[in-house]
Design a protein around this motif. Structure first.
Motif, PDB file in Angstrom:
ATOM      1  N   ASP A   1     -58.751 -22.245 -29.047  1.00 41.58           N
ATOM      2  CA  ASP A   1     -57.490 -22.882 -29.432  1.00 41.58           C
ATOM      3  C   ASP A   1     -57.107 -22.564 -30.876  1.00 41.58           C
ATOM      4  O   ASP A   1     -56.223 -23.210 -31.445  1.00 41.58           O
ATOM      5  N   MET A   2     -57.767 -21.584 -31.475  1.00 41.31           N
ATOM      6  CA  MET A   2     -57.509 -21.237 -32.871  1.00 41.31           C
ATOM      7  C   MET A   2     -56.932 -19.825 -32.966  1.00 41.31           C
ATOM      8  O   MET A   2     -57.004 -19.033 -32.032  1.00 41.31           O
ATOM      9  N   GLU A   3     -56.373 -19.528 -34.110  1.00 42.30           N
ATOM     10  CA  GLU A   3     -55.849 -18.189 -34.353  1.00 42.30           C
ATOM     11  C   GLU A   3     -57.002 -17.285 -34.782  1.00 42.30           C
ATOM     12  O   GLU A   3     -57.659 -17.529 -35.790  1.00 42.30           O
ATOM     13  N   VAL A   4     -57.246 -16.241 -33.994  1.00 44.25           N
ATOM     14  CA  VAL A   4     -58.387 -15.357 -34.246  1.00 44.25           C
ATOM     15  C   VAL A   4     -57.899 -13.919 -34.396  1.00 44.25           C
ATOM     16  O   VAL A   4     -57.161 -13.405 -33.558  1.00 44.25           O
ATOM     17  N   LYS A   5     -58.339 -13.265 -35.468  1.00 40.88           N
ATOM     18  CA  LYS A   5     -58.024 -11.860 -35.692  1.00 40.88           C
ATOM     19  C   LYS A   5     -59.326 -11.075 -35.743  1.00 40.88           C
ATOM     20  O   LYS A   5     -60.216 -11.379 -36.531  1.00 40.88           O
ATOM     21  N   ILE A   6     -59.429 -10.068 -34.882  1.00 41.54           N
ATOM     22  CA  ILE A   6     -60.641  -9.260 -34.802  1.00 41.54           C
ATOM     23  C   ILE A   6     -60.321  -7.820 -35.199  1.00 41.54           C
ATOM     24  O   ILE A   6     -59.376  -7.222 -34.684  1.00 41.54           O
ATOM     25  N   THR A   7     -61.107  -7.274 -36.105  1.00 38.35           N
ATOM     26  CA  THR A   7     -60.963  -5.881 -36.534  1.00 38.35           C
ATOM     27  C   THR A   7     -62.293  -5.169 -36.321  1.00 38.35           C
ATOM     28  O   THR A   7     -63.341  -5.688 -36.721  1.00 38.35           O
ATOM     29  N   THR A   8     -62.258  -4.006 -35.670  1.00 35.62           N
ATOM     30  CA  THR A   8     -63.507  -3.310 -35.358  1.00 35.62           C
ATOM     31  C   THR A   8     -63.457  -1.832 -35.740  1.00 35.62           C
ATOM     32  O   THR A   8     -62.395  -1.220 -35.802  1.00 35.62           O
ATOM     33  N   GLU A   9     -64.629  -1.297 -35.981  1.00 35.78           N
ATOM     34  CA  GLU A   9     -64.845   0.145 -36.127  1.00 35.78           C
ATOM     35  C   GLU A   9     -66.017   0.468 -35.217  1.00 35.78           C
ATOM     36  O   GLU A   9     -67.168   0.126 -35.510  1.00 35.78           O
ATOM     37  N   ASP A  10     -65.728   1.079 -34.068  1.00 39.82           N
ATOM     38  CA  ASP A  10     -66.735   1.246 -33.029  1.00 39.82           C
ATOM     39  C   ASP A  10     -67.847   2.222 -33.421  1.00 39.82           C
ATOM     40  O   ASP A  10     -67.635   3.155 -34.198  1.00 39.82           O
ATOM     41  N   LEU A  11     -69.021   1.994 -32.843  1.00 41.66           N
ATOM     42  CA  LEU A  11     -70.137   2.926 -33.007  1.00 41.66           C
ATOM     43  C   LEU A  11     -69.872   4.167 -32.158  1.00 41.66           C
ATOM     44  O   LEU A  11     -69.286   4.078 -31.071  1.00 41.66           O
TER      45      LEU A  11
ATOM     46  N   VAL B   1     -60.937 -16.475 -38.501  1.00 37.16           N
ATOM     47  CA  VAL B   1     -60.555 -17.627 -37.677  1.00 37.16           C
ATOM     48  C   VAL B   1     -59.757 -18.606 -38.521  1.00 37.16           C
ATOM     49  O   VAL B   1     -60.211 -19.035 -39.584  1.00 37.16           O
ATOM     50  N   GLY B   2     -58.558 -18.936 -38.059  1.00 33.00           N
ATOM     51  CA  GLY B   2     -57.714 -19.886 -38.768  1.00 33.00           C
ATOM     52  C   GLY B   2     -57.478 -21.119 -37.918  1.00 33.00           C
ATOM     53  O   GLY B   2     -57.130 -21.030 -36.736  1.00 33.00           O
ATOM     54  N   ALA B   3     -57.698 -22.286 -38.514  1.00 30.21           N
ATOM     55  CA  ALA B   3     -57.486 -23.553 -37.808  1.00 30.21           C
ATOM     56  C   ALA B   3     -56.906 -24.567 -38.799  1.00 30.21           C
ATOM     57  O   ALA B   3     -57.626 -25.365 -39.385  1.00 30.21           O
ATOM     58  N   GLY B   4     -55.603 -24.457 -39.003  1.00 30.35           N
ATOM     59  CA  GLY B   4     -54.963 -25.380 -39.949  1.00 30.35           C
ATOM     60  C   GLY B   4     -55.395 -25.095 -41.370  1.00 30.35           C
ATOM     61  O   GLY B   4     -55.229 -23.991 -41.884  1.00 30.35           O
ATOM     62  N   MET B   5     -56.003 -26.070 -42.008  1.00 28.82           N
ATOM     63  CA  MET B   5     -56.430 -25.936 -43.402  1.00 28.82           C
ATOM     64  C   MET B   5     -57.785 -25.249 -43.525  1.00 28.82           C
ATOM     65  O   MET B   5     -58.214 -24.909 -44.617  1.00 28.82           O
ATOM     66  N   ILE B   6     -58.459 -25.041 -42.388  1.00 36.11           N
ATOM     67  CA  ILE B   6     -59.805 -24.464 -42.410  1.00 36.11           C
ATOM     68  C   ILE B   6     -59.753 -23.013 -41.932  1.00 36.11           C
ATOM     69  O   ILE B   6     -59.224 -22.721 -40.861  1.00 36.11           O
ATOM     70  N   ASN B   7     -60.310 -22.115 -42.735  1.00 37.94           N
ATOM     71  CA  ASN B   7     -60.408 -20.706 -42.359  1.00 37.94           C
ATOM     72  C   ASN B   7     -61.863 -20.263 -42.457  1.00 37.94           C
ATOM     73  O   ASN B   7     -62.592 -20.724 -43.330  1.00 37.94           O
ATOM     74  N   MET B   8     -62.263 -19.386 -41.564  1.00 36.02           N
ATOM     75  CA  MET B   8     -63.638 -18.899 -41.565  1.00 36.02           C
ATOM     76  C   MET B   8     -63.648 -17.394 -41.320  1.00 36.02           C
ATOM     77  O   MET B   8     -62.904 -16.897 -40.467  1.00 36.02           O
ATOM     78  N   ASN B   9     -64.464 -16.691 -42.083  1.00 36.75           N
ATOM     79  CA  ASN B   9     -64.597 -15.246 -41.918  1.00 36.75           C
ATOM     80  C   ASN B   9     -66.024 -14.897 -41.508  1.00 36.75           C
ATOM     81  O   ASN B   9     -66.985 -15.449 -42.039  1.00 36.75           O
ATOM     82  N   MET B  10     -66.132 -13.972 -40.583  1.00 42.68           N
ATOM     83  CA  MET B  10     -67.432 -13.492 -40.126  1.00 42.68           C
ATOM     84  C   MET B  10     -67.376 -11.965 -40.068  1.00 42.68           C
ATOM     85  O   MET B  10     -66.417 -11.395 -39.534  1.00 42.68           O
ATOM     86  N   THR B  11     -68.378 -11.307 -40.625  1.00 42.66           N
ATOM     87  CA  THR B  11     -68.412  -9.847 -40.588  1.00 42.66           C
ATOM     88  C   THR B  11     -69.805  -9.350 -40.215  1.00 42.66           C
ATOM     89  O   THR B  11     -70.813  -9.975 -40.546  1.00 42.66           O
ATOM     90  N   THR B  12     -69.846  -8.233 -39.512  1.00 45.81           N
ATOM     91  CA  THR B  12     -71.099  -7.548 -39.210  1.00 45.81           C
ATOM     92  C   THR B  12     -70.888  -6.060 -39.444  1.00 45.81           C
ATOM     93  O   THR B  12     -69.949  -5.464 -38.904  1.00 45.81           O
ATOM     94  N   ASN B  13     -71.732  -5.480 -40.275  1.00 43.67           N
ATOM     95  CA  ASN B  13     -71.680  -4.044 -40.558  1.00 43.67           C
ATOM     96  C   ASN B  13     -72.992  -3.404 -40.123  1.00 43.67           C
ATOM     97  O   ASN B  13     -74.074  -3.906 -40.459  1.00 43.67           O
ATOM     98  N   ILE B  14     -72.900  -2.325 -39.380  1.00 43.91           N
ATOM     99  CA  ILE B  14     -74.076  -1.575 -38.954  1.00 43.91           C
ATOM    100  C   ILE B  14     -74.047  -0.249 -39.706  1.00 43.91           C
ATOM    101  O   ILE B  14     -73.145   0.574 -39.503  1.00 43.91           O
ATOM    102  N   VAL B  15     -75.017  -0.052 -40.593  1.00 47.64           N
ATOM    103  CA  VAL B  15     -74.991   1.093 -41.510  1.00 47.64           C
ATOM    104  C   VAL B  15     -76.327   1.840 -41.471  1.00 47.64           C
ATOM    105  O   VAL B  15     -77.290   1.401 -40.848  1.00 47.64           O
ATOM    106  N   ASN B  16     -76.347   2.963 -42.161  1.00 48.00           N
ATOM    107  CA  ASN B  16     -77.569   3.788 -42.274  1.00 48.00           C
ATOM    108  C   ASN B  16     -78.135   4.169 -40.906  1.00 48.00           C
ATOM    109  O   ASN B  16     -79.350   4.184 -40.714  1.00 48.00           O
ATOM    110  N   ARG B  17     -77.262   4.493 -39.981  1.00 47.41           N
ATOM    111  CA  ARG B  17     -77.698   4.882 -38.640  1.00 47.41           C
ATOM    112  C   ARG B  17     -78.182   6.339 -38.652  1.00 47.41           C
ATOM    113  O   ARG B  17     -77.531   7.215 -39.183  1.00 47.41           O
TER     114      ARG B  17
END
Length: 231
Positions: A114-124, A145-161
């Motif tokens: 029920d929240m506004e979600v924006k997903i950005t990816t760079e595929d393997l 993730v945006g939910a009114g006054m509360i915003n949350m950011n989550m990131t995962t980077n896969i590097v040195n492959r």
């Protein structure tokens, strides 16, 4: 009429197989193939079991799209399904792409419905030919993730492959000659940072045979192993 229908079906099937065969895959190459995995912790205790089943192969926009149904079960009651979701893989110009959205926690995503979600990816990406010493591209996924006054950011980077070696690996599912791939995973949820070092052994037309995760101090945290193949 029946012969005509059979001929049309055969031509269509042959065309699909020919298109798919242009792709060097690191997933099952046949619809219906099911891989059974077991996850153990650093002490050797079984923490989880899951399956991956190839359910469809489609051609869309010049790409071949593969769908795998991933099902996690309760290790104490294997008939009890905990979560189930579909993982997408792509192949174009004989380059194999792994959708980074597979790294999202599906249970957690349900809480954001029920929240506004924006997903950005760079595929393997896996090129058609792997060899020891080959450096592979980085992958990433970010979630806002945006939910009114509360915003949350989550990131995962896969590097040195990197492709480290070509090794024989034996599991309950058999013995396989695998490419050994190493990578670093860096995740951030709010102010919390998590770093892991992963090693995976993969083989063409099946996928991951074994993978191991280590914490930032180099201590093993979990092992995932292919225990059965159902074709």
């Amino acid at each position: 009429m029946k012969k005509l229908i059979s001929l049309i079906f055969l031509i269509g099937l042959t065309s699909m197989l020919a298109f798919s065969q242009e792709c060097t895959l690191y997933i099952p190459n046949q619809v219906g193939t099911e891989l059974h995995y077991q996850i153990t912790n650093a002490k050797g205790k079984v923490d989880g079991i899951y399956t991956q089943k190839m359910i469809s192969v489609k051609e869309k926009g010049g790409e071949t799209i593969f769908e795998l149904l991933q099902t996690f079960m309760d290790p104490k009651s294997p008939e009890k399904v905990i979560t189930q979701d579909t993982i997408i893989f792509r192949c174009k110009d004989n380059i194999f792409y792994i959708d980074m959205e597979k790294y999202l926690n599906q249970k957690q995503m349900e809480g954001f419905k029920d929240m506004e979600v924006k997903i950005t990816t760079e595929d393997l990406i896996y090129p058609p030919k792997l060899y020891p010493g080959l450096a592979l591209n980085d992958g990433s996924i970010s979630l806002e993730v945006g939910a009114g006054m509360i915003n949350m950011n989550m990131t995962t980077n896969i590097v040195n492959r990197k492709v480290e070696a070509l090794e024989d690996v034996t599991t309950p599912a058999g013995t396989f000659t695998c490419y050994k791939i190493s990578e670093d995973v860096k995740s951030k949820i709010g102010f919390v940072n998590v770093e892991l070092h992963n090693i995976a052994w993969i083989v063409k037309d099946i996928g991951t045979i074994r993978s191991k995760s280590f914490d930032k101090k180099g201590k093993p945290s979990s092992t995932t192993e292919l225990v059965k193949i159902v074709r």
